[in-house]
Enzyme design. Structure first.
Site, PDB file in Angstrom:
ATOM      1  N   THR A   1       0.614  -0.704  -5.434  1.00  0.00           N
ATOM      2  CA  THR A   1      -0.081   0.564  -5.222  1.00  0.00           C
ATOM      3  C   THR A   1      -0.921   0.873  -6.448  1.00  0.00           C
ATOM      4  O   THR A   1      -0.435   0.738  -7.570  1.00  0.00           O
ATOM      5  CB  THR A   1       0.948   1.698  -4.995  1.00  0.00           C
TER       6      THR A   1
ATOM      7  N   THR B   1       0.888  -1.154   0.000  1.00  0.00           N
ATOM      8  CA  THR B   1       0.000   0.000   0.000  1.00  0.00           C
ATOM      9  C   THR B   1       0.921   1.198   0.000  1.00  0.00           C
ATOM     10  O   THR B   1       2.125   1.060   0.223  1.00  0.00           O
ATOM     11  CB  THR B   1      -0.911   0.041   1.244  1.00  0.00           C
TER      12      THR B   1
ATOM     13  N   CYS C   1       5.177   1.376  -8.250  1.00  0.00           N
ATOM     14  CA  CYS C   1       4.999   0.265  -7.306  1.00  0.00           C
ATOM     15  C   CYS C   1       3.824  -0.617  -7.721  1.00  0.00           C
ATOM     16  O   CYS C   1       2.693  -0.142  -7.804  1.00  0.00           O
ATOM     17  CB  CYS C   1       4.766   0.818  -5.903  1.00  0.00           C
TER      18      CYS C   1
ATOM     19  N   ALA D   1       2.071   5.048  -7.766  1.00  0.00           N
ATOM     20  CA  ALA D   1       1.226   4.018  -8.396  1.00  0.00           C
ATOM     21  C   ALA D   1       1.784   3.582  -9.742  1.00  0.00           C
ATOM     22  O   ALA D   1       1.607   2.427 -10.144  1.00  0.00           O
ATOM     23  CB  ALA D   1      -0.201   4.534  -8.556  1.00  0.00           C
TER      24      ALA D   1
END
Length: 185
Positions: free
Chosen positions: A174, A12, A171, A168
């Site tokens: 994410t 996250t 990763c 985002a």
């Protein structure tokens, strides 16, 4: 499957940005188990109001563990109204010394609009030096991106959203489905 072989919940990204008299905490919505996305719309940023005192909290790690910690934080805030720093330190002390809490695997970013802290299971309560902090698998990407934008005319929310978009893109744990909460002192 033995516990050591379990792939575990991954990833996250949560970011906290303090700028222009407000704090924004933003988090993505992806929950992954191993290499599989389980959910893309999780809410990992919450507004708490213990005793009428507003706090925004974001969490990375095990959801059940994070909710346990958020409940404990609310209790600490009710015992020390308006004192986020004290409540955070008390939570961190309990987390480090309580045998049950020691097993919890999560990290928190919390803010009352004036202060912003990262709380860890190692007993740390960290206040960021540059008014930005991030946790989770994409935290370093979001942190670097946000630090690069802090001197720009962007608002705290724009910095947080743009940094999360960069995280985002990099990763795999994410996503771009954000929950964003703003709080002012």
């Amino acid at each position: 499957m033995a516990r050591d072989e379990f792939p575990g919940w991954h990833g996250t990204t949560i970011i906290g940005v303090k700028k222009g008299g407000e704090v924004v905490i933003a988090g993505d919505g992806q929950v992954s188990l191993g290499q599989t996305v389980i959910k893309g719309t999780a809410r990992k940023v919450r507004r708490l109001s213990p005793g009428g005192f507003d706090v925004v909290a974001g969490f990375a790690g095990s959801t059940a563990d994070a909710f346990t910690l958020l409940e404990r934080l609310e209790a600490k805030l009710e015992a020390t109204p308006g004192q986020l720093a004290r409540a955070s330190v008390e939570l961190a002390k309990d987390w480090r010394t309580d045998k049950y809490l020691q097993k919890l695997e999560a990290m928190l970013i919390v803010s009352d609009g004036k202060d912003i802290f990262v709380i860890t299971g190692a007993g740390d309560v960290l206040e960021p030096e540059h008014d930005v902090t991030a946790i989770g698998s994409g935290g370093n990407y979001a942190l670097a991106a946000a630090r690069g934008m802090m001197d720009s005319p962007r608002s705290a929310e724009e910095v947080a959203r743009d940094a999360m978009a960069i995280a985002a893109d990099i990763c795999v744990y994410t996503n771009g489905n954000l929950t964003v909460e703003t709080i002012s002192a």
